[in-house]
Design a protein around this motif. Sequence first.
Motif, PDB file in Angstrom:
ATOM      1  N   ARG A   1       6.403 -57.208   2.001  1.00 30.14           N
ATOM      2  CA  ARG A   1       6.323 -57.947   3.265  1.00 30.14           C
ATOM      3  C   ARG A   1       7.757 -58.247   3.719  1.00 30.14           C
ATOM      4  O   ARG A   1       8.140 -59.418   3.890  1.00 30.14           O
TER       5      ARG A   1
ATOM      6  N   HIS B   1       9.299 -58.144   6.431  1.00 30.97           N
ATOM      7  CA  HIS B   1       9.426 -58.885   7.688  1.00 30.97           C
ATOM      8  C   HIS B   1       9.248 -60.383   7.476  1.00 30.97           C
ATOM      9  O   HIS B   1       9.652 -61.185   8.326  1.00 30.97           O
ATOM     10  N   ARG B   2       8.652 -60.776   6.322  1.00 35.20           N
ATOM     11  CA  ARG B   2       8.486 -62.191   5.953  1.00 35.20           C
ATOM     12  C   ARG B   2       9.255 -62.497   4.669  1.00 35.20           C
ATOM     13  O   ARG B   2       8.938 -63.447   3.963  1.00 35.20           O
ATOM     14  N   ASN B   3      10.267 -61.691   4.381  1.00 37.04           N
ATOM     15  CA  ASN B   3      11.085 -61.879   3.185  1.00 37.04           C
ATOM     16  C   ASN B   3      10.250 -61.881   1.908  1.00 37.04           C
ATOM     17  O   ASN B   3      10.557 -62.574   0.936  1.00 37.04           O
TER      18      ASN B   3
ATOM     19  N   ALA C   1       7.426 -63.163   1.376  1.00 37.81           N
ATOM     20  CA  ALA C   1       6.779 -64.449   1.087  1.00 37.81           C
ATOM     21  C   ALA C   1       5.410 -64.204   0.466  1.00 37.81           C
ATOM     22  O   ALA C   1       4.681 -63.299   0.858  1.00 37.81           O
TER      23      ALA C   1
ATOM     24  N   THR D   1       1.580 -64.559  -0.643  1.00 35.39           N
ATOM     25  CA  THR D   1       0.292 -64.909  -0.052  1.00 35.39           C
ATOM     26  C   THR D   1      -0.808 -64.660  -1.069  1.00 35.39           C
ATOM     27  O   THR D   1      -0.595 -64.015  -2.101  1.00 35.39           O
TER      28      THR D   1
ATOM     29  N   ASP E   1       4.351 -68.352   1.611  1.00 37.47           N
ATOM     30  CA  ASP E   1       4.519 -68.122   3.039  1.00 37.47           C
ATOM     31  C   ASP E   1       4.452 -69.443   3.797  1.00 37.47           C
ATOM     32  O   ASP E   1       3.557 -70.262   3.562  1.00 37.47           O
TER      33      ASP E   1
ATOM     34  N   GLN F   1       3.586 -70.154   6.783  1.00 37.39           N
ATOM     35  CA  GLN F   1       2.367 -70.348   7.558  1.00 37.39           C
ATOM     36  C   GLN F   1       1.233 -70.835   6.662  1.00 37.39           C
ATOM     37  O   GLN F   1       0.430 -71.682   7.064  1.00 37.39           O
TER      38      GLN F   1
END
Length: 281
Positions: A21, A23-25, A27, A29, A66, A68
């Motif tokens: 992932r 684009h989200r380093n 993170a 999930t 993450d 979020q």
Amino acid sequence: MELKTTQYEVTDRIATIRLNRPHRNNAWTGRMHTEYRFLLNQADQDSDVSAIIVTGNGARFCVGGDSQALDGHSKAGAYDAGTPIDLVTPGDTDFAAFKEDFAYHFALKKPVIAALNGAAAGVGLVLACFADIRFAVPGVKLTTAHGPLNMPAEYGLSWLLPRLIGGARATELLISSRKFTTDEAHVIGLVHRLVPPDELISETRAYALDMIARVSPGSLYQSKRQIYLDYHRDVGSSVRDANQLLAEMIRHPDYKEAISAFLEKRPADWFNRISDHDSAD
């Protein structure tokens, strides 16, 4: 399983798991955890795999949970791991402690090497610590991360980190949740080797290839098993277990091959007997 957050490949008896992932380093999930457990179990059961490398795609290894998802926990007022009920538990063990999250690394028959290509925080650092060996690029940041988020030390890190680097150092890192670099981690023994970024994977693979060529599959597995079980038992139990293993392992065909290779001054050939090793376990 369809891989949405990870990548997997096997070459030269090495399984490489990449957190994917970027684009989200990378993170963490629930989906990533589910895939990661599935892939570890797949690698451990594959007779064509002798070692496992875990790394990240992009500029980071894994920056933790993450944001979020963390925000979702706050709004819901409850924690949700985001994983299915029927999660695969990697490894094959009768020791209940090794069935828990991330402790399942200790039940694997194959050594796991974390190749830290970038920053690791929170659960990312946890994952790295539960690996057997850690290589990293210099100068990237690490942190337990939990303190500023009003969270506890995660996934048994308060048990593991003192065993890796000693109580005093671990206490300071856990209580402060401060950032430290892989250079400091190397000095205190948490990182085994610092490697330039463009050489990290090649040097990690070279290390793994040398290890699996020199060390028998049975010895790799039993040495790992002994280390992590001995965290939980007394010295007498450790000695008795070692004596029993010695009596069993010298009857295995790999012992005969080891002695023949030693006397003939040649590399041992383990892998034409890998099926015998698996059936003997």
